[in-house]
Motif scaffolding. Structure first.
Motif: not given
Length: 909
Positions: A746-754, A798-804
């Motif tokens: 979930e952390e990597v999904q958030g980083q890569w989406l941003v 919300p996942k981590t990616s939603w906040y990122y």
């Protein structure tokens, strides 16, 4: 004043008084039949200033003499634009003196609206006639009997299309200009090619050597030209309009024979018909005929029309192919092989040679002794068969002697066994291909609007506020139901046919109130168009209809009109609406600006009925955009409902530049180059051999930049969108974001989406909508099932990616991409964004996938900022964690990781 003048005219008409001396019309007199009046673009006054009204008279030579049965086929039209406020649009022609007008001819060019013609003066006009323009590319005769200096025309709507106006008459009472232009004395000629000669001279003027003349008559002959044989000389085509006296004029006479001596002369006419004497006569000899030789096809564009295989394999071994015409053909090895799925055939591709060519011979390397292979050329507005080869040889060259002049060749593998390993073409070019220079594109939105999501009507608003743009999946059948069929289709929007009565009026209104831009992806088929064999992803054409004919998509054009009529910015008459019983007749609600036409029309996995070839999608787009330039009725096409609306191309399943080239080619051949959408739209998912990969490793920026460059060169002004991309969080998905070191999936999904959003902005893309807001089901390993920013329907966690992503939107709100700043460190990437006030932000991260960190990195700030604030993304925080930074020597020190950080400043360059 206008009312007073009108009363004066009325009184004069009752008394039979002529008011020509006051610049007004003299009616009710029968005049002798007149000749064609010379018209130029300089005579045209555009009252509203929109479009080029001079196009109404810019092709007088091409228009010919329609009154005497010799009318031509003019093509250019005055188009004031799609904005409804531009209509009625009026312009008038100043003939320079009074004329007795006897006939007015209009070339009706796909028009379906009223075109009004009046006579009089710029102060007051008298109606002559109204033409409803119900014919197709034909001349419309209007006998009149009026004496006037001015003729006024009015387009009542955007579809009142007239390509040319021709007037007939005589100067009133022999009055007016009697001074002819001066004779040209400095005509010169220089050979250009085997078929052309360049002429130059000095413009003589209208009256002797002053003013601006009306027209040039350039003639040529293989014998010396004299005043006695002037009429026997051939007249050139496309002479330039005269410039002011003393200007340098130039003109290329084309269509000449090679290795031939020609004589040239010019006469000049003014608007009153006065003609100069013969110019000095000059001669020049054309070059020898070019020699037919093997063409270099490396620069040709090969456009596949089927989404499998690669037709470029026909031209990838030109060196190995040798020179088969000279008996030294080689043995190429790689075939064009679309595959053995039956629906792939016939498989075709188009070869764009970049410029017109004379083609003399075509050789095919037959590699399978089976099937049929057809080659056509584009001639006179249609595909013309050059030959069909039955491919009765095995690994042998097959010669086909042809004689055609064309820019485009179409090759068709009729059956799977008709395998050609290479194609060699002989001939010569008729010019030099021109690669357009890129036109700079200005970002259309700031980052908070560029950042978007894919979502549904039943997603919660507070979760959708993570983005500034929502792409809403919207099935056609939700609005059109199961019947009745077109043209009696009824529509429901509030409540709709879908989801137990979803209220789309309220949904779109809610998003607008939240300042979220929404565009619906209007996709999938309807039951009543399928002839009992419903295929939801199938092309919306009935059995037996031609999917490359825009008129086959009347039903789709009707639907796009109805949807835009309701949610666009322009109201339409209630009588034009097709609504189910109980629906409010609402129109012009102003809730939607962009409308996407279909979704992934290149989906080969849906079979032939679901796969649109580029020409097929272009045809549907043309019907959906403006009723194929008005060929369908005025209640077809998005633009006819709302000229301000913008149509988005259905998102392609990949960044397929070949497919987009195919649409552009169809538009060149069928719409004069006008591509029938406002936004180029694609999808892509960064994937490697073992799941998802970072946007940097995938080269997302470079792939999109290639598409943006094509737009800048060949479709300037269009927007480019990426409407699907993303990563799954389920570890079994082939599109998974992997856990990296201590980083969870979930952390990597958030980083890569941003980081994806940042790379997309840097590539020059206008908007991007990640896939998607919610999971289908995070427990499923199926690709795209766990790609949400939040968990599945009903949970909405919300996942981590939603906040990122939320933090990204808030941190860069109001900014646009400024550029990349050299970091001096291969493990550090720095992008700059700027707002309208001069402030902005640096985004800094490590573009790796190995949990890289760079501590105490010194970031140079450009623009003399007075303060700097660091924002770090954090799970559970939509604004991130802020801290002040100390600026020392124009730099700040930060720790860099694969999770981007934002450094906001009050000044940036």
């Amino acid at each position: 004043m206008l009312k007073k003048v009108s009363m004066l005219v009325a009184a004069a008409m009752l008394a039979g008084v002529c008011l020509i001396g006051q610049g007004m019309v003299k009616p009710y007199v029968s005049y002798a039949s007149g000749g064609k009046i010379a018209l130029t673009t300089a005579m045209v006054v555009n009252e509203g200033g929109n479009g080029d009204a001079g196009m109404l008279v810019d092709e007088q030579t091409a228009a010919g003499d329609p009154k005497n049965g010799a009318g031509g086929n003019p093509t250019t039209k005055w188009f004031p634009g799609w904005n409804s406020s531009s209509y009625p649009a009026s312009a008038y022609i100043d003939l320079g003196q009074p004329y007795d007008i006897t006939d007015i001819y209009l070339y009706d060019a796909n028009g379906i609206n009223n075109f009004i013609v009046e006579a009089g003066s710029p102060d007051v006009w008298t109606h002559l006639f109204t033409d409803e323009l119900k014919q197709y590319n034909s001349w419309k005769a209007h006998p009149v009997s009026v004496q006037t200096r001015y003729i006024r025309v009015t387009m009542t709507g955007a579809t009142a299309n007239v390509a040319e106006i021709v007037l007939y008459g005589n100067p009133a009472g022999g009055a007016g200009d009697t001074i002819a232009p001066a004779d040209i004395a400095d005509l010169s000629a220089v050979p250009l090619t085997a078929g052309s000669v360049a002429l130059s001279w000095t413009a003589p003027g209208d009256d002797g050597t002053s003013g601006t003349a009306d027209a040039y008559d350039v003639r040529y002959s293989t014998s010396a030209i004299t005043s006695a044989n002037w009429t026997l000389a051939l007249q050139a085509v496309g002479e330039p309009a005269p410039q002011a006296a003393g200007s340098a004029e130039s003109f290329a006479v084309t269509g000449l024979l090679p290795n031939t001596t020609y004589y040239f002369a010019v006469k000049t006419k003014d608007e009153a018909g006065n003609e100069s004497g013969l110019s000095n006569v000059v001669s020049a000899s054309t070059a020898s005929s070019p020699v037919s030789a093997k063409l270099s096809l490396a620069g040709a564009t090969i456009i596949d029309m089927i989404g499998t295989g690669s037709a470029s394999a026909l031209f990838d071994e030109q060196s190995a192919a040798g020179d088969p015409r000279a008996g030294s053909g080689g043995s190429p090895a790689t075939p064009w092989a679309p595959g053995y799925t039956s629906w792939f055939y016939p498989a075709d591709a188009v070869i764009d040679l970049g410029v017109g060519h004379v083609i003399t011979d075509i050789y095919l390397y037959d590699a399978n002794n089976s099937g049929s292979f057809k080659v056509e050329s584009w001639e006179n507005g249609q595909w013309t068969e050059l030959f069909t080869d039955n491919m009765g040889s095995y690994n042998a060259w097959k010669r086909h002697t042809v004689n055609t002049q064309t820019r485009y060749l179409r090759v068709t593998m009729i059956t799977a066994g008709a395998i050609a390993k290479e194609m060699v073409v002989y001939g010569y070019a008729l010019g030099t291909p021109i690669v357009p220079n890129p036109v700079p594109h200005v970002p259309t939105v700031t980052m908070d609007k560029l950042i978007g999501i894919n979502a549904f009507v039943d997603d919660p608003l507070d979760k959708m506020q993570v983005a500034g743009t929502v792409r809403e999946y919207h099935n056609w059948i939700w609005d059109a139901g199961g019947g009745p069929a077109y043209p009696d289709t009824d529509h429901k929007f509030n409540p709709s046919y879908a989801g137990g009565g979803w209220n789309f009026d309220a949904y779109y209104d809610t998003l607008n109130d939240a300042e979220i831009d929404v565009f619906p992806a209007l996709k999938e088929n309807v039951y009543w168009i399928s002839n009992g064999a419903f295929h939801r992803e199938g092309k919306p054409v009935f059995a037996g209809e031609d999917p490359e004919d825009p008129l086959s998509y009347a039903e789709r054009g009707d639907y796009m009109y109805q949807f835009a009529a309701r949610y666009g910015s322009t109201g339409v008459p209630a009588s034009n609406l097709k609504l189910a019983s109980g629906q409010q007749p609402l129109t012009g609600l102003g809730l939607i600006e962009y409308f996407e036409n279909w979704n992934e029309q290149d989906k080969t996995w849906e079979g032939r009925s679901g796969y649109f070839k580029p020409f097929e999608y272009a045809a549907m787009a043309s019907a959906s955009y403006d009723g194929h330039m008005g060929a369908l009725s005025g209640t077809h096409g998005l633009k006819n409902a709302d000229p301000n609306a913008k149509m988005v191309m259905g998102g392609l399943a990949g960044i397929d530049l070949d497919y987009i080239r195919g649409i552009k080619l169809w538009s060149d051949l069928n719409r004069g180059g006008d591509v029938p959408f406002d936004v180029i739209n694609v999808h892509t998912y960064a994937r490697g051999s073992n799941g998802g990969i970072s946007p940097e490793q995938f080269n997302l920026k470079g792939r999109l930049a290639e598409l943006v460059d094509y737009r800048n060169r060949y479709m300037p002004g269009k927007e480019v969108w990426l409407s699907e991309f993303g990563y799954d969080t389920n570890p079994g998905s082939p599109q998974r974001a992997p856990a990296i070191g201590s980083f969870s999936a979930e952390e990597v999904q958030g980083q890569w989406l941003v980081r994806s959003f940042l790379e997309i902005a840097a590539a020059g893309v206008d908007r991007a909508t990640m896939y998607m807001l919610r999971d289908v089901d995070g427990e499923l390993a199926t690709q795209y099932s766990s790609s949400g920013l939040v968990t599945k329907y009903g949970e909405w966690t919300p996942k981590t990616s939603w906040y990122y992503v939320y933090t990204l939107k808030n941190a860069l709100s109001g900014m646009t991409f400024l550029g990349e700043q050299a970091s001096g460190n291969a493990n550090v990437k720095v992008y700059k964004f700027k707002n309208a006030a001069g402030g902005g932000a640096y985004v800094v991260w490590a573009p790796t996938s190995s949990q890289t960190t760079v501590n105490n990195y010194e970031l140079t700030l450009q623009g003399r900022p007075g303060n700097a604030t660091k924002i770090e993304m954090a799970d559970g925080d939509t604004d991130g964690v802020s801290s002040a930074l100390t600026i020392s020597g124009g730099k700040v020190s930060v720790n860099v990781s694969e999770r981007p950080i934002f450094i906001q400043v009050d000044s940036i360059q």
